[in-house]
Enzyme design. Structure first.
Site, PDB file in Angstrom:
ATOM      1  N   LEU A 101       0.889  -1.164   0.000  1.00  0.00           N
ATOM      2  CA  LEU A 101       0.000   0.000   0.000  1.00  0.00           C
ATOM      3  C   LEU A 101       0.924   1.211   0.000  1.00  0.00           C
ATOM      4  O   LEU A 101       1.978   1.191   0.655  1.00  0.00           O
ATOM      5  CB  LEU A 101      -0.888   0.014   1.244  1.00  0.00           C
ATOM      6  N   ASP A 102       0.544   2.264  -0.706  1.00  0.00           N
ATOM      7  CA  ASP A 102       1.368   3.469  -0.745  1.00  0.00           C
ATOM      8  C   ASP A 102       1.524   4.045   0.662  1.00  0.00           C
ATOM      9  O   ASP A 102       0.689   3.799   1.542  1.00  0.00           O
ATOM     10  CB  ASP A 102       0.717   4.548  -1.631  1.00  0.00           C
ATOM     11  N   ILE A 103       2.532   4.876   0.819  1.00  0.00           N
ATOM     12  CA  ILE A 103       2.793   5.454   2.152  1.00  0.00           C
ATOM     13  C   ILE A 103       1.575   6.239   2.676  1.00  0.00           C
ATOM     14  O   ILE A 103       1.299   6.246   3.872  1.00  0.00           O
ATOM     15  CB  ILE A 103       4.068   6.343   2.116  1.00  0.00           C
ATOM     16  N   THR A 105      -1.586   5.539   1.879  1.00  0.00           N
ATOM     17  CA  THR A 105      -2.803   4.712   1.845  1.00  0.00           C
ATOM     18  C   THR A 105      -2.967   4.006   3.191  1.00  0.00           C
ATOM     19  O   THR A 105      -1.996   3.552   3.779  1.00  0.00           O
ATOM     20  CB  THR A 105      -2.717   3.654   0.722  1.00  0.00           C
ATOM     21  N   LYS A 185      -4.945   5.223  -7.938  1.00  0.00           N
ATOM     22  CA  LYS A 185      -4.705   6.659  -8.184  1.00  0.00           C
ATOM     23  C   LYS A 185      -4.605   6.933  -9.682  1.00  0.00           C
ATOM     24  O   LYS A 185      -5.191   7.898 -10.193  1.00  0.00           O
ATOM     25  CB  LYS A 185      -3.423   7.104  -7.468  1.00  0.00           C
TER      26      LYS A 185
END
Ligand code: URA
Length: 232
Positions: A101-103, A105, A185
């Site tokens: 997961l992105d930083i 998210t 995104k």
């Protein structure tokens, strides 16, 4: 498996301490005290250590509600990783996040040391579903939903069909079966919108436990492990 290994794996003590416990007669297997550290015992045996029931776990599966500000990695010199959120007692298990997961998210991140199951869950061929709640900068139109659901080109790759359930003018739940870098995104960027908040609310048919606050985690239940195809 050797009894001293089983004991050290079950309660997280060194092999030396495990041998001491066994020698002192503090370990019983299926109701019988065994003082031989090298005895061959089954992983499924009923194990009592100092009178307390202990369980050998071959693999560990944790459901974490990832907060923002942590990267989905096992080691990083500059940034905090999701492993930094775990109690020190988990350090001996070689856990890693199954997927990323992105930083910025939040939400469901599976942490495990079961490489085979993680690999299967992340394999594109398995089409494992991931559900995200997304808040957008602009209003989401019916046309945008149709375009994204049908597949959009996120830069040399056309996404597979997705499902979007609109929750408000600028909020939705999107289900995808892939895990390309920044995929959600990028999908909304394709229709001129921007994700301003993203949270994964389910993974591989398991909903994020609503009782988990940000940064909290718990073991998957036996039923949940079965659903993801793991083994305890
Ligand atoms: N898609 C994204 O863009 N970011 C995530 O963290 C997960 C899916």
């Amino acid at each position: 498996m050797r009894l001293d290994k089983l004991v050290s794996d079950a309660i997280g003590v060194t092999r030396k301490d495990s041998k001491n416990l066994i020698k002192k007669g503090l370990v019983s297997v299926n109701g019988e005290i065994i003082k031989d550290a090298g005895a061959n015992v089954s992983e499924d045996c009923s194990l009592l250590i100092e009178g307390k029931k202990a369980e050998y776990k071959r693999f560990i599966y944790l459901m974490m509600n990832k907060p923002q500000g942590y990267i989905s990695s096992t080691d990083d010199k500059r940034q905090k990783t999701v492993l930094d959120l775990l109690d020190e007692s988990f350090s001996r298990y070689d856990l890693f996040p199954a997927g990323r997961l992105d930083i910025d998210t939040e939400g469901f991140l599976l942490l495990t040391n079961d490489g085979q199951t993680a690999h299967t869950l992340l394999s594109p061929a398995k089409k494992v579903g991931k559900e995200y709640f997304a808040r957008l900068e602009h209003i989401l139109t019916k046309e945008d939903i149709t375009a994204i659901e049908g597949g959009v080109d996120i830069g040399g790759y056309v996404t597979k069909p997705a499902k979007i359930v609109q929750k408000s003018d600028n909020e939705c739940v999107i289900t995808i079966v892939e895990g390309k870098f920044h995929q959600v995104k990028k999908m909304f960027e394709c229709v001129g919108n921007k994700v301003v908040y993203l949270k994964r609310i389910s993974f591989a048919s398991l909903p994020l436990d609503p009782s988990l606050g940000l940064g909290e985690y718990r073991f998957l239940t036996k039923e949940e492990v079965d659903i993801i195809g793991g083994s305890l």
